[in-house]
Design a protein around this motif. Structure first.
Motif, PDB file in Angstrom:
ATOM      1  N   MET A  12       1.110  -0.971  -0.087  1.00 35.61           N
ATOM      2  CA  MET A  12      -0.082   0.035   0.083  1.00 35.61           C
ATOM      3  C   MET A  12       0.805   1.101   0.088  1.00 35.61           C
ATOM      4  N   ALA A  13       2.169   1.200   0.008  1.00 33.95           N
ATOM      5  CA  ALA A  13       3.052   2.272  -0.146  1.00 33.95           C
ATOM      6  C   ALA A  13       2.614   3.249  -1.159  1.00 33.95           C
ATOM      7  N   GLY A  14       2.503   4.359  -0.985  1.00 33.83           N
ATOM      8  CA  GLY A  14       2.197   5.481  -1.820  1.00 33.83           C
ATOM      9  C   GLY A  14       0.757   5.652  -1.935  1.00 33.83           C
ATOM     10  N   GLN A  15      -0.072   4.818  -1.114  1.00 30.65           N
ATOM     11  CA  GLN A  15      -1.666   5.069  -1.122  1.00 30.65           C
ATOM     12  C   GLN A  15      -2.137   5.567   0.051  1.00 30.65           C
ATOM     13  N   ASN A  16      -3.175   6.507   0.007  1.00 26.54           N
ATOM     14  CA  ASN A  16      -4.023   6.823   1.174  1.00 26.54           C
ATOM     15  C   ASN A  16      -4.425   5.960   1.979  1.00 26.54           C
ATOM     16  N   LEU A  17      -4.355   5.988   3.114  1.00 28.03           N
ATOM     17  CA  LEU A  17      -4.895   4.847   4.058  1.00 28.03           C
ATOM     18  C   LEU A  17      -6.279   5.003   4.540  1.00 28.03           C
ATOM     19  N   GLY A  18      -6.508   6.376   4.799  1.00 31.69           N
ATOM     20  CA  GLY A  18      -7.890   6.759   5.432  1.00 31.69           C
ATOM     21  C   GLY A  18      -7.798   8.035   6.008  1.00 31.69           C
ATOM     22  N   THR A  19      -9.158   8.116   6.881  1.00 28.78           N
ATOM     23  CA  THR A  19      -9.306   9.751   7.309  1.00 28.78           C
ATOM     24  C   THR A  19      -9.761   9.250   8.787  1.00 28.78           C
ATOM     25  N   SER A  20      -9.605  10.282   9.831  1.00 27.37           N
ATOM     26  CA  SER A  20     -10.255  10.025  11.126  1.00 27.37           C
ATOM     27  C   SER A  20     -11.557  10.652  11.018  1.00 27.37           C
ATOM     28  N   GLU A  21     -12.021  10.634  12.477  1.00 30.33           N
ATOM     29  CA  GLU A  21     -13.457  11.453  12.613  1.00 30.33           C
ATOM     30  C   GLU A  21     -12.897  12.758  13.050  1.00 30.33           C
ATOM     31  N   TRP A  22     -13.948  13.569  12.963  1.00 28.08           N
ATOM     32  CA  TRP A  22     -13.596  15.082  13.357  1.00 28.08           C
ATOM     33  C   TRP A  22     -13.391  15.134  14.725  1.00 28.08           C
ATOM     34  N   ILE A  23     -12.370  15.859  15.213  1.00 22.62           N
ATOM     35  CA  ILE A  23     -12.127  16.301  16.854  1.00 22.62           C
ATOM     36  C   ILE A  23     -12.681  17.652  16.972  1.00 22.62           C
ATOM     37  N   THR A  24     -13.168  18.147  18.149  1.00 16.76           N
ATOM     38  CA  THR A  24     -13.266  19.582  18.412  1.00 16.76           C
ATOM     39  C   THR A  24     -12.147  19.954  19.367  1.00 16.76           C
ATOM     40  N   VAL A  25     -11.257  20.728  18.693  1.00 19.28           N
ATOM     41  CA  VAL A  25     -10.227  21.624  19.690  1.00 19.28           C
ATOM     42  C   VAL A  25     -10.795  22.559  20.353  1.00 19.28           C
ATOM     43  N   ASP A  26     -11.322  22.547  21.747  1.00 18.90           N
ATOM     44  CA  ASP A  26     -12.011  23.538  22.390  1.00 18.90           C
ATOM     45  C   ASP A  26     -11.152  24.257  23.115  1.00 18.90           C
ATOM     46  N   GLN A  27     -11.509  25.076  24.062  1.00 18.42           N
ATOM     47  CA  GLN A  27     -10.452  25.900  24.941  1.00 18.42           C
ATOM     48  C   GLN A  27     -10.030  25.199  25.993  1.00 18.42           C
ATOM     49  N   ASP A  28     -10.858  24.469  26.586  1.00 18.47           N
ATOM     50  CA  ASP A  28     -10.569  23.532  27.595  1.00 18.47           C
ATOM     51  C   ASP A  28      -9.361  22.581  27.345  1.00 18.47           C
ATOM     52  N   MET A  29      -9.377  21.946  26.184  1.00 21.25           N
ATOM     53  CA  MET A  29      -8.285  21.264  25.599  1.00 21.25           C
ATOM     54  C   MET A  29      -6.952  22.121  25.643  1.00 21.25           C
ATOM     55  N   ILE A  30      -7.077  23.110  25.015  1.00 25.84           N
ATOM     56  CA  ILE A  30      -6.019  23.768  25.019  1.00 25.84           C
ATOM     57  C   ILE A  30      -5.388  24.305  26.203  1.00 25.84           C
ATOM     58  N   ASN A  31      -6.280  24.848  27.137  1.00 27.80           N
ATOM     59  CA  ASN A  31      -5.725  25.222  28.512  1.00 27.80           C
ATOM     60  C   ASN A  31      -5.152  23.754  29.194  1.00 27.80           C
ATOM     61  N   LYS A  32      -5.500  22.551  29.018  1.00 25.83           N
ATOM     62  CA  LYS A  32      -5.129  21.550  29.599  1.00 25.83           C
ATOM     63  C   LYS A  32      -3.604  21.348  28.913  1.00 25.83           C
ATOM     64  N   PHE A  33      -3.626  21.442  27.596  1.00 30.62           N
ATOM     65  CA  PHE A  33      -2.266  21.345  26.840  1.00 30.62           C
ATOM     66  C   PHE A  33      -1.211  22.415  27.473  1.00 30.62           C
ATOM     67  N   ALA A  34      -1.757  23.419  27.576  1.00 32.60           N
ATOM     68  CA  ALA A  34      -0.861  24.708  28.039  1.00 32.60           C
ATOM     69  C   ALA A  34      -0.318  24.105  29.593  1.00 32.60           C
ATOM     70  N   ASP A  35      -1.196  23.623  30.434  1.00 38.13           N
ATOM     71  CA  ASP A  35      -0.686  23.307  31.746  1.00 38.13           C
ATOM     72  C   ASP A  35       0.215  22.091  31.612  1.00 38.13           C
ATOM     73  N   ALA A  36       0.030  21.335  30.847  1.00 35.55           N
ATOM     74  CA  ALA A  36       0.925  20.083  30.717  1.00 35.55           C
ATOM     75  C   ALA A  36       2.298  20.419  30.242  1.00 35.55           C
ATOM     76  N   THR A  37       2.351  21.259  29.430  1.00 35.24           N
ATOM     77  CA  THR A  37       3.602  21.664  28.736  1.00 35.24           C
ATOM     78  C   THR A  37       4.181  22.790  29.433  1.00 35.24           C
ATOM     79  N   GLY A  38       3.405  23.682  30.050  1.00 35.81           N
ATOM     80  CA  GLY A  38       3.991  24.949  30.632  1.00 35.81           C
ATOM     81  C   GLY A  38       4.012  25.903  29.652  1.00 35.81           C
ATOM     82  N   ASP A  39       3.463  26.003  28.375  1.00 33.83           N
ATOM     83  CA  ASP A  39       3.283  26.925  27.485  1.00 33.83           C
ATOM     84  C   ASP A  39       1.975  27.815  27.691  1.00 33.83           C
TER      85      ASP A  39
END
Length: 152
Positions: A12-39
């Motif tokens: 299958m090298a060179g082929q598209n394998l697939g696509t994921s479901e949609w995921i919402t990137v909300d402020q809570d996710m961003i804040n938790k990532f900031a806390d986890a990384t210190g950024d």
């Protein structure tokens, strides 16, 4: 989720394998990532200050978007090689952050198999092109060549 043999996957090298479901990137996710990384740069966590930027709102960290790779792969229709006991990240050849992901955006991953080789008996290395689409945007959030290894 379908499974394929290692040999089928290699072909299958060179082929598209697939696509994921949609995921919402909300402020809570961003804040938790900031806390986890210190950024805690204001563009990510201060909604009032972020309104004054060209983006008009907070945006996800580029590394947050990249770190969605595992969940996007898990929530995709990509075929899986049979008999995998364990997989590990190995690194990337290149990563480009092209379009910021604004808080509240929906994103999904697209996966293309670039290469799959046997490194040692029962140890394989795959290189995928991973791109993240932002709903309603023309350009992707990122494009990366990501390398992982799995063991059978």
């Amino acid at each position: 989720m379908s499974t394929v043999t290692i040999d089928e996957m290699m072909n299958m090298a060179g082929q598209n394998l697939g696509t994921s479901e949609w995921i919402t990137v909300d402020q809570d996710m961003i804040n938790k990532f900031a806390d986890a990384t210190g950024d805690h740069q204001f563009i990510h966590v201060n909604e009032e200050a972020a309104k004054m930027t060209p983006f008009g709102t907070t945006i996800a960290h580029g590394f947050l978007t990249l770190s969605l790779f595992p969940v996007m792969m898990a929530k995709s229709d990509c075929p899986r090689p049979e008999g995998v006991k364990m997989g590990v990240n190995y690194g990337g050849n290149k990563t480009r952050f092209l379009t910021p992901v604004k808080s509240g955006s929906k994103v999904r991953g697209h996966f293309k198999l670039l290469d799959l080789i046997e490194k040692r008996p029962n140890q394989y290395q795959q290189t995928l092109e991973f791109s993240v689409e932002i709903e309603g945007e023309e350009k992707p959030a990122l494009i990366a060549e990501w390398i992982s290894q799995f063991f059978t």
